[in-house]
Design a protein around this motif. Structure first.
Motif, PDB file in Angstrom:
ATOM      1  N   CYS A 111     -13.743  12.049  -3.795  1.00  0.00           N
ATOM      2  CA  CYS A 111     -13.149  13.329  -3.472  1.00  0.00           C
ATOM      3  C   CYS A 111     -12.675  14.019  -4.679  1.00  0.00           C
ATOM      4  O   CYS A 111     -12.826  13.543  -5.904  1.00  0.00           O
ATOM      5  CB  CYS A 111     -11.527  12.976  -3.056  1.00  0.00           C
ATOM      6  SG  CYS A 111     -11.785  12.265  -1.444  1.00  0.00           S
ATOM      7  N   TYR A 282      -3.077  14.259   0.149  1.00  0.00           N
ATOM      8  CA  TYR A 282      -4.417  14.425   0.366  1.00  0.00           C
ATOM      9  C   TYR A 282      -5.003  12.997   0.554  1.00  0.00           C
ATOM     10  O   TYR A 282      -5.022  12.091  -0.263  1.00  0.00           O
ATOM     11  CB  TYR A 282      -5.312  15.086  -0.629  1.00  0.00           C
ATOM     12  CG  TYR A 282      -6.767  15.089  -0.168  1.00  0.00           C
ATOM     13  CD1 TYR A 282      -7.437  15.460   0.906  1.00  0.00           C
ATOM     14  CD2 TYR A 282      -7.515  14.681  -1.197  1.00  0.00           C
ATOM     15  CE1 TYR A 282      -8.549  15.532   1.302  1.00  0.00           C
ATOM     16  CE2 TYR A 282      -8.997  14.424  -0.856  1.00  0.00           C
ATOM     17  CZ  TYR A 282      -9.534  14.986   0.300  1.00  0.00           C
ATOM     18  OH  TYR A 282     -11.024  14.837   0.581  1.00  0.00           O
ATOM     19  N   ILE A 305      -6.181  15.074   5.618  1.00  0.00           N
ATOM     20  CA  ILE A 305      -7.239  15.560   4.968  1.00  0.00           C
ATOM     21  C   ILE A 305      -7.107  17.108   5.644  1.00  0.00           C
ATOM     22  O   ILE A 305      -6.413  17.479   6.321  1.00  0.00           O
ATOM     23  CB  ILE A 305      -8.739  15.124   5.628  1.00  0.00           C
ATOM     24  CG1 ILE A 305      -8.651  14.951   7.148  1.00  0.00           C
ATOM     25  CG2 ILE A 305      -9.077  13.771   5.007  1.00  0.00           C
ATOM     26  CD1 ILE A 305     -10.154  14.376   7.676  1.00  0.00           C
ATOM     27  N   ARG A 306      -7.795  18.151   5.106  1.00  0.00           N
ATOM     28  CA  ARG A 306      -7.901  19.506   5.421  1.00  0.00           C
ATOM     29  C   ARG A 306      -6.465  19.975   5.159  1.00  0.00           C
ATOM     30  O   ARG A 306      -5.767  20.277   5.926  1.00  0.00           O
ATOM     31  CB  ARG A 306      -8.131  19.670   6.886  1.00  0.00           C
ATOM     32  CG  ARG A 306      -9.394  19.146   7.256  1.00  0.00           C
ATOM     33  CD  ARG A 306     -10.828  19.641   6.538  1.00  0.00           C
ATOM     34  NE  ARG A 306     -11.932  19.123   7.363  1.00  0.00           N
ATOM     35  CZ  ARG A 306     -12.487  18.248   7.172  1.00  0.00           C
ATOM     36  NH1 ARG A 306     -12.132  17.317   6.450  1.00  0.00           N
ATOM     37  NH2 ARG A 306     -13.674  17.893   7.891  1.00  0.00           N
ATOM     38  N   THR A 319     -10.901  17.905  -1.162  1.00  0.00           N
ATOM     39  CA  THR A 319     -12.033  17.671  -0.199  1.00  0.00           C
ATOM     40  C   THR A 319     -12.973  16.449  -0.717  1.00  0.00           C
ATOM     41  O   THR A 319     -12.895  16.346  -1.953  1.00  0.00           O
ATOM     42  CB  THR A 319     -12.811  19.010  -0.494  1.00  0.00           C
ATOM     43  OG1 THR A 319     -13.962  19.197   0.478  1.00  0.00           O
ATOM     44  CG2 THR A 319     -13.455  19.384  -1.674  1.00  0.00           C
ATOM     45  N   THR A 336     -18.643  18.794   0.518  1.00  0.00           N
ATOM     46  CA  THR A 336     -17.483  18.865   0.071  1.00  0.00           C
ATOM     47  C   THR A 336     -17.015  20.388   0.116  1.00  0.00           C
ATOM     48  O   THR A 336     -15.868  20.801   0.347  1.00  0.00           O
ATOM     49  CB  THR A 336     -17.094  18.546  -1.320  1.00  0.00           C
ATOM     50  OG1 THR A 336     -17.792  19.018  -2.386  1.00  0.00           O
ATOM     51  CG2 THR A 336     -17.299  16.818  -1.311  1.00  0.00           C
ATOM     52  N   LYS A 339     -16.388  21.649   3.815  1.00  0.00           N
ATOM     53  CA  LYS A 339     -15.021  20.994   4.415  1.00  0.00           C
ATOM     54  C   LYS A 339     -13.920  22.196   3.775  1.00  0.00           C
ATOM     55  O   LYS A 339     -12.854  22.271   4.363  1.00  0.00           O
ATOM     56  CB  LYS A 339     -14.929  19.748   4.028  1.00  0.00           C
ATOM     57  CG  LYS A 339     -15.575  18.797   4.855  1.00  0.00           C
ATOM     58  CD  LYS A 339     -15.364  17.271   4.174  1.00  0.00           C
ATOM     59  CE  LYS A 339     -16.136  16.333   4.986  1.00  0.00           C
ATOM     60  NZ  LYS A 339     -16.124  14.847   4.419  1.00  0.00           N
ATOM     61  N   ALA A 340     -14.200  22.632   2.650  1.00  0.00           N
ATOM     62  CA  ALA A 340     -13.155  23.387   1.924  1.00  0.00           C
ATOM     63  C   ALA A 340     -13.210  24.834   2.169  1.00  0.00           C
ATOM     64  O   ALA A 340     -12.249  25.681   2.297  1.00  0.00           O
ATOM     65  CB  ALA A 340     -13.179  23.310   0.522  1.00  0.00           C
TER      66      ALA A 340
END
Length: 357
Positions: A111, A282, A305-306, A319, A336, A339-340
């Motif tokens: 991460c 996170y 997460i998120r 992420t 990554t 997802k972000a």
């Protein structure tokens, strides 16, 4: 040793699963004082990936209102920086693959943390409303107690649900823009982590009751698709009735397997060596615990997460991606970013964020 009650603010708000709570009564260190969570009440829970887990008991609990995202003023879209830039992240993926080749680990979640300056404690509830409108998520929620905790999550992943003596977990592994983009690597990774979660739950459940009720289910979320499996089991009578129920559950399962790796202990060593900043909330746990007057326990903790968190005039968002031998380093970096992008964009007041190296 618990957190001294005199440090607790009487202010604060938390919201999860259609419930909104206000007025903090106390805060406890869950690992040090798990017996406090046997007392009737509604608790908001935030756990750091590194191990600390705290719970705030709230005085007033009722239906959550819709919230108003217009009160949110986020950072500039171009102000975000990453704890690992592209070259560093790609190189770290290569080092995880070296560990896999050596037999140290089968999978590790790698991460990075994005951060942007945001002076003055912002309104967490406003960001929650904005994310709820632009990126609804099954385990969305947040906790803000000024000076103590500030977390807003749009998590799609269930860490632990406890109800009626049954514990359930829903690990996510496998992320793509569309179902057709899922690979054999995604499916193999999901099966691997599902087995790890099954083994974790067996430590607190009646033998023979732990089962995988869904394997490789597809879930669509704004902008992406996940592979999600579901594992559940019946808690042993000893665990279910224990005053230290939450110590036992956390000792068996924490941190979540989907955001650490397999074997978990080896993956955590690799994560500590390669990641350059703590993950904090996170990849930890965010959610709620409700204890009834009869002592019954209902709880729903999401994997963090998120998730955004704010401290020291900086807004942060994590992420990451699960790395296996089949990983393509550039592809994992792209995951990554995927997802972000949507959530960072929403927090920055636009449709897509710009993360600088």
């Amino acid at each position: 040793m618990g957190v001294p009650e005199q440090t607790v603010s009487r202010r604060g708000v938390a919201w999860f699963a259609g419930v909104e709570a206000t007025g903090v009564v106390e805060v406890v260190d869950v690992r040090a004082q798990p017996e406090r969570l046997t007392e009737p009440g509604w608790w908001a829970v935030v756990g750091d990936f590194e191990g600390s887990v705290r719970a705030w008991r709230f005085e007033a609990v009722g239906p959550a209102g819709p919230g108003d995202g217009r009160g949110w003023s986020g950072p500039s879209p171009t102000s975000w920086t990453s704890s690992l830039d592209r070259a560093e992240y790609v190189a770290a993926v290569g080092r995880v693959r070296d560990h896999i080749q050596e037999g140290d680990v089968y999978q590790a979640n790698l991460c990075r943390v994005l951060s942007a300056p945001l002076p003055g404690e912002p309104d967490a509830r406003a960001l929650g409303a904005l994310l709820g409108a632009g990126n609804p998520a099954p385990y969305a929620g947040g906790v803000q107690v000024p000076g103590e905790v500030w977390v807003v999550t749009a998590s799609p992943e269930l860490f632990l649900r406890v109800e009626g003596g049954v514990v359930t977990s829903g690990p996510i592994k496998g992320t793509a823009a569309t179902p057709d983009a899922m690979t054999d690597k995604d499916r193999a990774e999901n099966v691997m982590i599902t087995d790890l979660v099954r083994n974790d739950l067996q430590r607190v459940c009646v033998p023979g009751t732990v089962e995988v009720t869904t394997l490789l289910g597809e879930e669509r979320h704004p902008g992406l698709v996940h592979l999600v499996s579901t594992v559940q089991g019946v808690l042993t009578d000893e665990v279910a009735a224990a005053a230290d129920l939450w110590t036992r559950l956390l000792d068996a399962t924490y941190p979540p397997g989907s955001v650490s790796g397999a074997p978990k202990s080896s993956a955590l060593d690799i994560i500590a060596a390669l990641e350059t900043t703590p993950r904090g909330p996170y990849c930890g746990a965010v959610g709620w615990i409700e204890v009834g007057a009869d002592g019954s326990v209902r709880a729903e903790l999401a994997v963090g997460i998120r998730t955004f968190w704010w401290a020291d005039d900086v807004l942060r968002f994590g992420t990451g991606a699960g790395i296996t031998w089949g990983s393509d380093p550039e592809g994992e970096w792209a995951e990554t970013e995927l997802k972000a992008a949507r959530l960072v964009g929403l927090a920055s007041g636009g449709g897509a964020g710009t993360m600088t190296d």
